[in-house]
Write an enzyme that holds these catalytic residues in place. Structure first.
Site, mmCIF file in Angstrom:
data_model
loop_
_atom_site.group_PDB
_atom_site.id
_atom_site.type_symbol
_atom_site.label_atom_id
_atom_site.label_comp_id
_atom_site.label_asym_id
_atom_site.label_seq_id
_atom_site.Cartn_x
_atom_site.Cartn_y
_atom_site.Cartn_z
ATOM 1 N N CYS A 6 0.873 -1.175 0.000
ATOM 2 C CA CYS A 6 0.000 0.000 0.000
ATOM 3 C C CYS A 6 0.904 1.215 0.000
ATOM 4 O O CYS A 6 1.546 1.524 1.003
ATOM 5 C CB CYS A 6 -0.912 -0.002 1.227
ATOM 6 S SG CYS A 6 -1.982 1.470 1.305
ATOM 7 N N GLU A 28 -4.131 1.053 -6.234
ATOM 8 C CA GLU A 28 -3.222 -0.021 -6.613
ATOM 9 C C GLU A 28 -3.148 -0.064 -8.132
ATOM 10 O O GLU A 28 -4.083 0.387 -8.818
ATOM 11 C CB GLU A 28 -3.706 -1.352 -6.034
ATOM 12 C CG GLU A 28 -2.643 -2.422 -6.008
ATOM 13 C CD GLU A 28 -1.346 -1.956 -5.383
ATOM 14 O OE1 GLU A 28 -0.426 -1.563 -6.152
ATOM 15 O OE2 GLU A 28 -1.237 -1.958 -4.147
#
Length: 222
Positions: A2, A104
């Protein structure tokens, strides 16, 4: 992993969601990047919750150089209990990192496609985080990291890792210094992803300099 996320909420929403006594000066951000000061929620000695600003990128208390933070923006759930950089914080210095979405990038033959992963209703949630206190030659740094785990079925087409999200009903368990290791590990299973969705967004979000609504607009609108 992340490496980018957003927090788009009013101070009133944050105070209500996390049951805070008060909130620090706060501003919404559409594209939060490692190295920035970010909002985190910690438990005080009297068990009340406080919002604090932490540097994103953990600096362990034993580190000789703060540059190590560049490599510690995430902690793997599979090894967080054993790794020297994280094990002490996992036992005693856990935090919640408020968010409304994260980004992402899916690899494809033409490059990478950005996705915005968020609650279907756009509401607040919280990453599982760890925090540390580092002091060296008169410099003090409070820092944090986001715990990640192997991608659930929902995320696998996009990426093989994802941040751990703590369900709202388990916030107190995650923050409580008295919680057992078994209780904490059980919270890394990511049942909270059941209410998440993924939206394709434009490459505007790719630049860490871009911090506006265009980061979250679907590609047909961006």
């Amino acid at each position: 992993m992340c490496g980018r996320y957003n927090l788009i909420a009013s101070p009133e929403q944050l105070v209500a969601h996390f049951h805070l006594q008060r909130l620090l000066r706060y501003q919404s951000h559409f594209n939060i990047v490692p190295g920035q000061k970010i909002l985190a929620v910690v438990e005080l000695e009297d068990t009340s919750l406080k919002a604090v600003n932490l540097n994103w990128g953990l600096v362990p208390s034993w580190a000789k150089d703060r540059k190590i933070s560049q490599h510690l923006i995430n902690a793997r759930a599979e090894t967080v209990r054993e790794k020297p950089s994280f094990r002490a914080a996992f036992r005693q210095r856990r935090c919640l990192i408020p968010a409304t979405g994260f980004y992402e990038w899916q690899k494809n033959p033409d490059g990478k496609q950005a996705y915005h992963i968020h609650r279907k209703d756009g509401s607040l949630f919280a990453f599982a985080g760890l925090w540390e206190h580092w002091q060296h030659e008169g410099v003090t740094i409070y820092s944090c990291t986001i715990i990640t785990t192997a991608a659930a079925e929902f995320m696998q087409p996009i990426h093989d890792r994802m941040p751990v999200i703590i369900p709202e009903e388990n916030y107190s368990v995650w923050l409580d210094r008295q919680s057992s290791e078994e209780e904490l590990v059980a919270l890394l299973n990511n049942a909270a992803y059941q209410s998440m969705t993924a939206t394709v967004v434009s490459d505007w979000v790719n630049s860490p300099l871009h911090d506006d609504e265009r980061c979250i607009l679907p590609t047909n609108l961006a």
